[in-house]
Enzyme design. Sequence first.
Site, PDB file in Angstrom:
ATOM      1  CB  SER A  20      -0.916   0.003   1.228  1.00  0.00           C
ATOM      2  OG  SER A  20      -1.651   1.196   1.294  1.00  0.00           O
ATOM      3  CE  LYS A  71     -12.003  -1.424  -1.737  1.00  0.00           C
ATOM      4  NZ  LYS A  71     -11.877  -0.759  -3.046  1.00  0.00           N
ATOM      5  CG  ASN A  92     -13.074   3.426   0.002  1.00  0.00           C
ATOM      6  OD1 ASN A  92     -14.011   4.081   0.454  1.00  0.00           O
ATOM      7  ND2 ASN A  92     -12.120   3.970  -0.728  1.00  0.00           N
ATOM      8  N   GLY A 131     -16.102  -4.012 -16.918  1.00  0.00           N
ATOM      9  CA  GLY A 131     -16.116  -4.691 -15.629  1.00  0.00           C
ATOM     10  C   GLY A 131     -17.071  -4.033 -14.651  1.00  0.00           C
ATOM     11  CB  ALA A 132     -19.927  -4.550 -13.195  1.00  0.00           C
ATOM     12  N   GLY A 133     -16.987  -5.092 -10.981  1.00  0.00           N
ATOM     13  CA  GLY A 133     -16.652  -5.557  -9.648  1.00  0.00           C
ATOM     14  C   GLY A 133     -16.801  -4.417  -8.659  1.00  0.00           C
ATOM     15  CB  ALA A 135     -12.920  -0.627  -8.618  1.00  0.00           C
ATOM     16  NE  ARG A 156     -15.762 -12.475 -15.969  1.00  0.00           N
ATOM     17  CZ  ARG A 156     -15.969 -13.463 -15.092  1.00  0.00           C
ATOM     18  NH1 ARG A 156     -16.198 -14.693 -15.504  1.00  0.00           N
ATOM     19  NH2 ARG A 156     -15.935 -13.225 -13.803  1.00  0.00           N
ATOM     20  N   GLY A 255      -4.302   4.532 -12.649  1.00  0.00           N
ATOM     21  CA  GLY A 255      -5.105   4.651 -11.440  1.00  0.00           C
ATOM     22  C   GLY A 255      -4.489   5.415 -10.294  1.00  0.00           C
TER      23      GLY A 255
END
Length: 285
Positions: A20, A71, A92, A131-133, A135, A156, A255
């Site tokens: 981190s 999270k 988060n 994507g749709a996780g 984040a 997906r 990012g």
Amino acid sequence: MKINAHTALYGFIAYPAKHSYSPAMYNCSFKHCRLNARYLAFEVAPSNLSEAVSGIRSLNLKGINLSMPFKRDIIPFLDEITPEARQIQAVNTVKNENGRLIGATTDGDGMFEDLKSRGWNLKGRKITVLGAGGAGRSIIAAAARYNVREVNIFKRKNSTYNQLKKWVESIADKAETEFNVYPYNDGEKMKNILEQSDILINTTNIGMTEKRLPFSEDVLESLSPNQLVYDIIYQPAETVLLKKAKEHGCQIYNGLGMLLWQGALAFNFWTGQKMPVEEVKKILQ
């Protein structure tokens, strides 16, 4: 400031956690703002989450950041979550307010604040999200708060595809932003949508460990120099997607800006003060 009996403690909880950048970011901010506080990273095994939350309360940590895999799992242990966190069912950032643990999400807003800081006017823009996780969902939900005109999501077509569509419909009902969900493997639809998009955002982890694109090579032909490609991955600093997009003349961002600005929002949530963004940028470069 010297550490003493009045020093407030903040931290980062994840598994793993040693990678981190957060300790450097926040300790720089505490020093700049002359706050008697320190920030540490804590690597917590998933089976020990309950004990970790008890530690936050008993040791009176003033705030924490969370990453994978906590999270969602932390929510039952909290006293309250913000409406934005409730919308995506993920947290988060946690603030300890006199023993009450309040969860918030700053990820999606962090990405859009990064774009705003770079001079992007988001009102009326069309964006495509891969994507749709966790984040991805935070970015999708935040888009309406930034007056984005249209959000096209490619996911997906697995067991959670229809569940995501229902969730997106629930957001669309309360927003002026138009939301659409498409199967990730529909290459022709993706090409068509990308041709009409102002911004492409990759929220998948494709490109982090594998040196490949998050879609087929022919989809790249839909990109043009007037578009922005944003990859929320920041290690490596330039993914294959960003490299190829740059070759097509696109503006590209990784990012790190999202990391910075989600941190700035968390810092303000905890302390009521503004993070010294320009000072923190020097650490992240």
